[in-house]
Design a protein around this motif. Structure first.
Motif, PDB file in Angstrom:
ATOM      1  N   SER A  70       0.719   4.078  -3.453  1.00  0.00           N
ATOM      2  CA  SER A  70       0.729   5.253  -3.368  1.00  0.00           C
ATOM      3  C   SER A  70       1.229   6.281  -2.798  1.00  0.00           C
ATOM      4  CB  SER A  70      -0.730   5.548  -1.882  1.00  0.00           C
ATOM      5  OG  SER A  70       0.050   5.103  -0.835  1.00  0.00           O
ATOM      6  N   ASN A  71       3.017   5.657  -3.071  1.00  0.00           N
ATOM      7  CA  ASN A  71       4.390   7.119  -2.768  1.00  0.00           C
ATOM      8  C   ASN A  71       4.227   8.019  -3.562  1.00  0.00           C
ATOM      9  OD1 ASN A  71       6.792   8.271  -1.683  1.00  0.00           O
ATOM     10  ND2 ASN A  71       7.478   6.367  -1.131  1.00  0.00           N
ATOM     11  N   ARG A  72       4.320   9.178  -3.459  1.00  0.00           N
ATOM     12  CA  ARG A  72       4.577  10.169  -4.599  1.00  0.00           C
ATOM     13  C   ARG A  72       5.859  10.407  -5.313  1.00  0.00           C
ATOM     14  NH1 ARG A  72      -0.092  14.299  -2.870  1.00  0.00           N
ATOM     15  NH2 ARG A  72       0.575  13.984  -0.402  1.00  0.00           N
ATOM     16  N   ARG A 117       6.991   9.742  -8.365  1.00  0.00           N
ATOM     17  CA  ARG A 117       6.241  10.946  -9.483  1.00  0.00           C
ATOM     18  C   ARG A 117       7.132  12.081  -9.787  1.00  0.00           C
ATOM     19  NH1 ARG A 117       5.740  11.016 -13.777  1.00  0.00           N
ATOM     20  NH2 ARG A 117       3.878  12.720 -13.645  1.00  0.00           N
ATOM     21  N   TRP A 137       0.532   5.859 -13.498  1.00  0.00           N
ATOM     22  CA  TRP A 137       0.355   6.628 -11.605  1.00  0.00           C
ATOM     23  C   TRP A 137      -1.516   6.749 -11.523  1.00  0.00           C
ATOM     24  CZ3 TRP A 137       2.016   6.839  -6.787  1.00  0.00           C
ATOM     25  CH2 TRP A 137       1.459   8.089  -5.529  1.00  0.00           C
ATOM     26  N   ASN A 138      -1.727   7.208 -12.299  1.00  0.00           N
ATOM     27  CA  ASN A 138      -3.674   7.770 -12.067  1.00  0.00           C
ATOM     28  C   ASN A 138      -4.112   6.301 -12.338  1.00  0.00           C
ATOM     29  OD1 ASN A 138      -2.994  10.473 -12.473  1.00  0.00           O
ATOM     30  ND2 ASN A 138      -2.792  10.242 -14.348  1.00  0.00           N
ATOM     31  N   LEU A 168      -6.768   1.687  -6.215  1.00  0.00           N
ATOM     32  CA  LEU A 168      -6.181   2.354  -5.556  1.00  0.00           C
ATOM     33  C   LEU A 168      -7.507   2.805  -4.421  1.00  0.00           C
ATOM     34  CD1 LEU A 168      -2.731   2.795  -4.312  1.00  0.00           C
ATOM     35  CD2 LEU A 168      -3.933   1.100  -3.429  1.00  0.00           C
ATOM     36  N   ALA A 169      -8.017   3.818  -5.028  1.00  0.00           N
ATOM     37  CA  ALA A 169      -9.425   4.555  -4.275  1.00  0.00           C
ATOM     38  C   ALA A 169     -11.147   3.719  -4.593  1.00  0.00           C
ATOM     39  CB  ALA A 169      -9.585   5.905  -5.109  1.00  0.00           C
ATOM     40  N   TYR A 176       0.999  -1.146   0.162  1.00  0.00           N
ATOM     41  CA  TYR A 176       0.479   0.097   0.269  1.00  0.00           C
ATOM     42  C   TYR A 176       0.288   1.272  -0.073  1.00  0.00           C
ATOM     43  CZ  TYR A 176      -4.598  -2.277   1.052  1.00  0.00           C
ATOM     44  OH  TYR A 176      -5.358  -2.748  -0.063  1.00  0.00           O
ATOM     45  N   GLN A 184      -3.551   4.302  -8.446  1.00  0.00           N
ATOM     46  CA  GLN A 184      -4.007   5.635  -7.266  1.00  0.00           C
ATOM     47  C   GLN A 184      -5.664   5.471  -8.042  1.00  0.00           C
ATOM     48  OE1 GLN A 184      -2.415   6.624  -5.289  1.00  0.00           O
ATOM     49  NE2 GLN A 184      -0.755   5.719  -7.231  1.00  0.00           N
TER      50      GLN A 184
END
Length: 562
Positions: free
Chosen positions: A242-244, A247, A270-271, A277-278, A238, A274
């Motif tokens: 989700s580690n920015r 990017r 990345w999008n 995940l959401a 996780y 995410q």
């Protein structure tokens, strides 16, 4: 004329914040003790005499009063056994102004005081206490201001995109204090994100990566050890997904800034990650839970191997949390629902008992190819982790459990706790040359459901006449055997002190002294422990920390034997 002087009983207190160097024959605690002894000797004309008991706290911070040596000292002061505390420096006693006030209150109540041999203070006078309080107030103010400056500097640096240290993320290396892309690891990160898009969930991704032989990044520790190099778990994934930082950003308290390092994940990938995940985070065990519940979420399975998820019921303003089988059906004979508080308390209690047991550590955690020094190091660090786990707040407790445990199986009448040996060695920062045993440590305990009032509770049953031997706590028995061995060594070497024997064997002298006192337990208590009839709450950690009166009847009452 009466020339006799009043005897002033001086207790020497020593402390060291870390365990580094404590294994040496002559360490920092010994140096502090010798300096205080010399000072007391210089005051012998005033009747000063050093008590025979030592109060040492090796590896304990001065920011808390939860220290075994200090607790014993304060207990002896309350009992009227000490007149003066001798310290090398004031900060050896405490670094907290509020804790200092509590200690001074105890000293005043008992007519005792303390003396710092390197600083001129006399707390027996009001002016001395005022001066000391002022200095401690300024010291605390200085620490707080320094902390604020550090936090401001970190925030300003991250706004500029500067990496400010910490665990190095998978996919990067650190070169001249900057993140540089590690090409093979960057490919691994991209592959993990692609696999997540193809997988149905993060738990499935955990299994896929385990089968593929993927491991977390190996981190070098300051003490020379390593962390990481283990199979991915849900928490690791996780965080990675989700580690920015992937990017090309740095993050500070939720705010993201353009970083100096290069991105290794495209915006499109990345999008997609995410968004998934959401979407998946709206239900099941991935939902956000109360800050004080769900410490075992994702680790518990029922007797059929099915995952149990965190759920709750609500009555009025009260919410009751449970771990339940999402496939729960009527007539299911396996464990389908259990109180979150019950199972969490059981797991923490049983894990703490096991980590505090040197015999379990030796026989099931190490593969046999180790030195006595490495064994002592692992045992002492496991014991310290057990102590920390029992008193840890939610976040730290969750961190320990998720790193140490592999899974928990909740059967109809027993609880099976399976640990990850390699992860445990990593979290205690053991010597990287120490290898874990091939078979992971497993804790298995009988568990029954009892109706107490209107609630159905899960408990570890107390021993009964039919199950005395089966319910025997082998860790307690091993502790008694160890105490007999130590007493035999003391008897065979009357010219050597316990610290000298501990130094010869490379052991912690503080623990050795605690274990040695168990040789004075009442025979009835020893027999009860060997036969498995001890109170359920009597653990090795509590037995070592207990104050043992000389009277055997008082010992039984103190240890809960009735």
């Amino acid at each position: 004329m009466d020339r006799t002087k009043k005897i002033v009983r001086c207790a020497i207190y020593t402390r060291k914040s870390t365990e580094d160097g404590l294994e040496q024959e002559y360490n920092s605690l010994d140096a502090q003790y010798d300096a205080c002894t010399a000072y007391a000797l210089s005051q012998r004309h005033e009747g000063w005499t050093v008590t025979k008991d030592r109060y040492d706290d090796g590896g304990f911070s001065g920011g808390t009063l939860e220290r075994p040596g200090l607790k014993q000292l304060l207990s002896d002061i309350e009992a009227g056994k000490v007149d003066i505390i001798l310290l090398y420096k004031i900060d050896r006693l405490t670094r907290s102004l509020s804790d200092f006030a509590k200690i001074v209150e105890i000293l005043d109540r008992k007519g005792a005081s303390f003396v710092s041999i390197t600083q001129s203070f006399n707390t027996t006078t009001s002016m001395g206490r005022l001066t000391l309080n002022m200095l401690l107030s300024f010291a605390q103010f200085e620490r707080e201001v320094t902390g604020e400056r550090i936090r401001d500097k970190i925030y300003a640096s991250k706004r500029k995109g500067i990496w400010m240290g910490g665990p190095v993320p998978l996919g990067y290396d650190v070169v001249e204090r900057k993140l540089v892309v590690n090409v093979p690891e960057a490919e691994q990160v991209r592959a993990i994100m692609q696999m997540y898009l193809a997988a149905s969930s993060v738990p499935e991704l955990v299994d896929l990566l385990a089968r593929n032989g993927s491991f977390t990044k190996v981190q070098q520790c300051k003490d020379g050890g390593t962390r990481g190099g283990v199979h991915f778990k849900r928490g690791n994934l996780y965080h990675l997904l989700s580690n920015r930082i992937y990017r090309g950003m740095t993050v500070h308290k939720g705010e993201a800034f353009d970083g100096e390092h290069a991105a290794i994940i495209t915006e499109e990938l990345w999008n997609q990650v995410q968004l998934k995940l959401a979407t998946q985070g709206q239900g099941g065990s991935s939902r956000k839970v109360s800050p004080r519940t769900g410490v075992l979420a994702g680790l518990i399975y029922d007797g059929e191997g099915r995952a149990m998820v965190l759920t709750h019921t609500q009555k009025g303003n009260r919410r009751f949390h449970y771990y339940a089988n999402r496939y729960e059906t009527l007539g299911d004979s396996t464990a389908s629902r259990v109180s979150a508080r019950d199972i969490e308390n059981i797991v923490v209690d049983q894990l703490s008992q096991t980590l505090a047991s040197g015999s379990h550590t030796q026989s099931m955690l190490l593969d046999g190819s180790y030195t006595s020094e490495q064994l002592h190091n692992v045992i002492s660090r496991c014991y310290k982790l057990a102590t920390e786990l029992g008193a840890a707040k939610y976040a730290r407790k969750q961190e320990i459990l998720r790193n140490v445990l592999d899974r928990i199986e909740l059967n109809e009448n027993r609880v099976v706790i399976r640990m990850d040996n390699r992860s445990l060695l990593n979290i205690i920062r053991a010597d990287n040359t120490v290898q874990p045993a091939p078979t992971n440590l497993t804790i298995e305990r009988q568990a029954i459901r009892l109706r107490r009032g209107k609630a159905l509770r899960l408990v570890i049953p107390a021993p009964t006449a039919e199950t005395d031997i089966q319910m025997r706590d082998e860790k307690l028995v091993a502790l008694l055997a160890e105490s007999r061995t130590i007493m035999a060594q003391i008897t065979d070497n009357p010219d050597k002190s316990i610290p000298a024997l501990a130094a010869e064997q490379g052991r912690c002298r503080v623990r050795m002294m605690k274990v040695a006192k168990l040789a004075c337990l009442a025979p009835e208590i020893v027999t009860a422990i060997v036969e498995g009839r001890q109170p359920l709450k009597l653990t090795p950690a509590k037995l070592l920390a207990a104050e043992l009166p000389l009277d055997w009847a008082d010992q039984k009452r103190a240890l809960g034997f009735g």
